[in-house]
Design an enzyme around this catalytic site. Structure first.
Site, PDB file in Angstrom:
ATOM      1  N   ASP A   1      29.636  17.420  87.202  1.00  0.00           N
ATOM      2  CA  ASP A   1      28.961  16.357  86.433  1.00  0.00           C
ATOM      3  C   ASP A   1      30.069  15.639  85.662  1.00  0.00           C
ATOM      4  O   ASP A   1      31.226  16.097  85.628  1.00  0.00           O
ATOM      5  CB  ASP A   1      27.920  16.970  85.477  1.00  0.00           C
ATOM      6  N   SER A   2      29.710  14.548  85.021  1.00  0.00           N
ATOM      7  CA  SER A   2      30.680  13.871  84.153  1.00  0.00           C
ATOM      8  C   SER A   2      31.014  14.740  82.939  1.00  0.00           C
ATOM      9  O   SER A   2      32.069  14.582  82.341  1.00  0.00           O
ATOM     10  CB  SER A   2      30.097  12.543  83.679  1.00  0.00           C
TER      11      SER A   2
ATOM     12  N   TYR B   1      29.439   8.296  82.859  1.00  0.00           N
ATOM     13  CA  TYR B   1      29.315   7.641  84.158  1.00  0.00           C
ATOM     14  C   TYR B   1      28.248   6.541  84.105  1.00  0.00           C
ATOM     15  O   TYR B   1      28.345   5.537  84.780  1.00  0.00           O
ATOM     16  CB  TYR B   1      28.909   8.650  85.234  1.00  0.00           C
ATOM     17  N   GLY B   2      27.212   6.790  83.336  1.00  0.00           N
ATOM     18  CA  GLY B   2      26.032   5.927  83.377  1.00  0.00           C
ATOM     19  C   GLY B   2      26.255   4.507  82.896  1.00  0.00           C
ATOM     20  O   GLY B   2      25.423   3.634  83.135  1.00  0.00           O
TER      21      GLY B   2
ATOM     22  N   CYS C   1      24.527  15.410  88.938  1.00  0.00           N
ATOM     23  CA  CYS C   1      24.721  14.174  88.186  1.00  0.00           C
ATOM     24  C   CYS C   1      23.854  13.085  88.817  1.00  0.00           C
ATOM     25  O   CYS C   1      24.109  12.664  89.951  1.00  0.00           O
ATOM     26  CB  CYS C   1      26.197  13.802  88.253  1.00  0.00           C
TER      27      CYS C   1
ATOM     28  N   GLU D   1      27.006  14.992  74.274  1.00  0.00           N
ATOM     29  CA  GLU D   1      28.437  15.306  74.384  1.00  0.00           C
ATOM     30  C   GLU D   1      29.075  15.564  73.014  1.00  0.00           C
ATOM     31  O   GLU D   1      30.051  16.295  72.916  1.00  0.00           O
ATOM     32  CB  GLU D   1      29.176  14.180  75.112  1.00  0.00           C
TER      33      GLU D   1
ATOM     34  N   CYS E   1      18.520  12.286  84.356  1.00  0.00           N
ATOM     35  CA  CYS E   1      19.942  12.527  84.058  1.00  0.00           C
ATOM     36  C   CYS E   1      20.033  13.994  83.660  1.00  0.00           C
ATOM     37  O   CYS E   1      19.201  14.475  82.879  1.00  0.00           O
ATOM     38  CB  CYS E   1      20.381  11.629  82.911  1.00  0.00           C
ATOM     39  N   THR E   2      21.046  14.692  84.166  1.00  0.00           N
ATOM     40  CA  THR E   2      21.102  16.138  83.919  1.00  0.00           C
ATOM     41  C   THR E   2      21.410  16.489  82.462  1.00  0.00           C
ATOM     42  O   THR E   2      21.251  17.643  82.059  1.00  0.00           O
ATOM     43  CB  THR E   2      22.136  16.813  84.844  1.00  0.00           C
ATOM     44  N   HIS E   3      21.863  15.517  81.691  1.00  0.00           N
ATOM     45  CA  HIS E   3      22.018  15.791  80.257  1.00  0.00           C
ATOM     46  C   HIS E   3      20.662  15.923  79.549  1.00  0.00           C
ATOM     47  O   HIS E   3      20.572  16.549  78.498  1.00  0.00           O
ATOM     48  CB  HIS E   3      22.787  14.653  79.575  1.00  0.00           C
TER      49      HIS E   3
END
Ligand code: DGL
Length: 262
Positions: free
Chosen positions: A11-12, A43-44, A74, A153, A185-187
């Site tokens: 992932d980012s 990335y987004g 991601c 993050e 989004c995986t976050h």
């Protein structure tokens, strides 16, 4: 006999850890190599061209580990590959979109389905197309929530500012009376409690980490035993990534490697 070939995923940043956790629950002994391309985060906010180039780099780096499969953990990368074509690889590449779309269609009674994602993913329309392939009369609202990845993050997923930002991000889905919301989004599964609190029990949340891990586990078919290794490679600050990952409850890292960004 231990199967030494690892599962590779990237992932980012921290978001893919949601997929790692879901996979660990299903395949506790699988060795994992996790690449976090934090040098290029988020990335987004990038173009699909740019994301496709970074994503292809990540896949070629992960192939150096001779993995059993690669999990593209991601959503933004899946959007870019949907637009540009998936790279050819000697192992299966597992993404997020199709299985999350299926879960959303199953979860929605009304056909009003929301997708909250990065700007790149929302603009690409990838989830909407996948949902409408399964349910042509679905009314899909796809909206970007660019504030959320930086909050995760920064290590603030459990802080009040995360709740406020999630409440703001939910407005288009409330206005459209969605009864299912894909966290595209995986976050975002790391903010799941705030989505649930904002939207209430009438809106089913679709966690892409769960659907993606289930798909990966089907391909793995067990085969590993004993204590799993976790190798983490980071293109940005590796120590900081490891600290944040631990705070989010990630499994212990067996080996942490600092990579040069490409
Ligand atoms: N977690 C990623 C996704 O699923 C990337 C988020 C970002 O870097 O913007 O889209």
């Amino acid at each position: 006999m231990r199967a030494r070939k690892p599962v590779a995923m990237y992932d980012s940043g921290l978001g893919g850890l949601t997929v790692l956790a879901a996979l660990r629950a299903l395949e506790p002994s699988a060795d994992v190599v996790y690449l976090a391309d934090t040098a290029h985060l988020p990335y987004g906010d990038r173009t699909l061209d740019d994301i496709a180039r970074l994503a292809a780099n990540n896949i070629s780096r992960l192939l150096e580990h001779d993995p059993r499969l690669i999990v593209v953990a991601c959503g933004s990368s899946c959007s870019a590959f949907d637009a540009h074509g998936w790279p050819s690889a000697p192992v299966p590449l597992v993404g997020l979109v199709e299985h999350s779309a299926r879960a959303a269609v199953d979860a929605s009674a009304s056909g009003n389905i929301g997708v909250v994602a990065t700007q790149a993913t929302a603009k690409s329309g990838v989830f909407g197309r996948a949902i409408r392939r399964l349910r042509p009369d679905a009314r899909v609202v796809e909206a970007g929530a660019p504030a959320l990845v930086p909050i995760v993050e920064a290590g603030d997923a459990r802080e009040p500012r995360a709740a406020i930002a999630v409440a703001q991000a939910c407005k288009p889905f409330e206005a459209a009376h969605c009864d299912a919301l894909v966290l595209g989004c995986t976050h975002f599964p790391l903010l799941q409690e705030w989505f649930a609190q904002t939207l209430g029990p009438g809106v089913k949340l679709v966690d892409p980490a769960q659907t993606c891990a289930q798909e990966a586990a089907k391909l793995l078919l067990g085969g590993a035993s004993g204590e799993a290794r976790l190798i983490v490679e980071v293109t940005g600050d590796a120590e900081s990534f490891a600290r944040h990952a631990a705070a989010l409850g990630a499994p212990p890292i067996t080996e942490l490697r600092q990579l040069t960004p490409r």
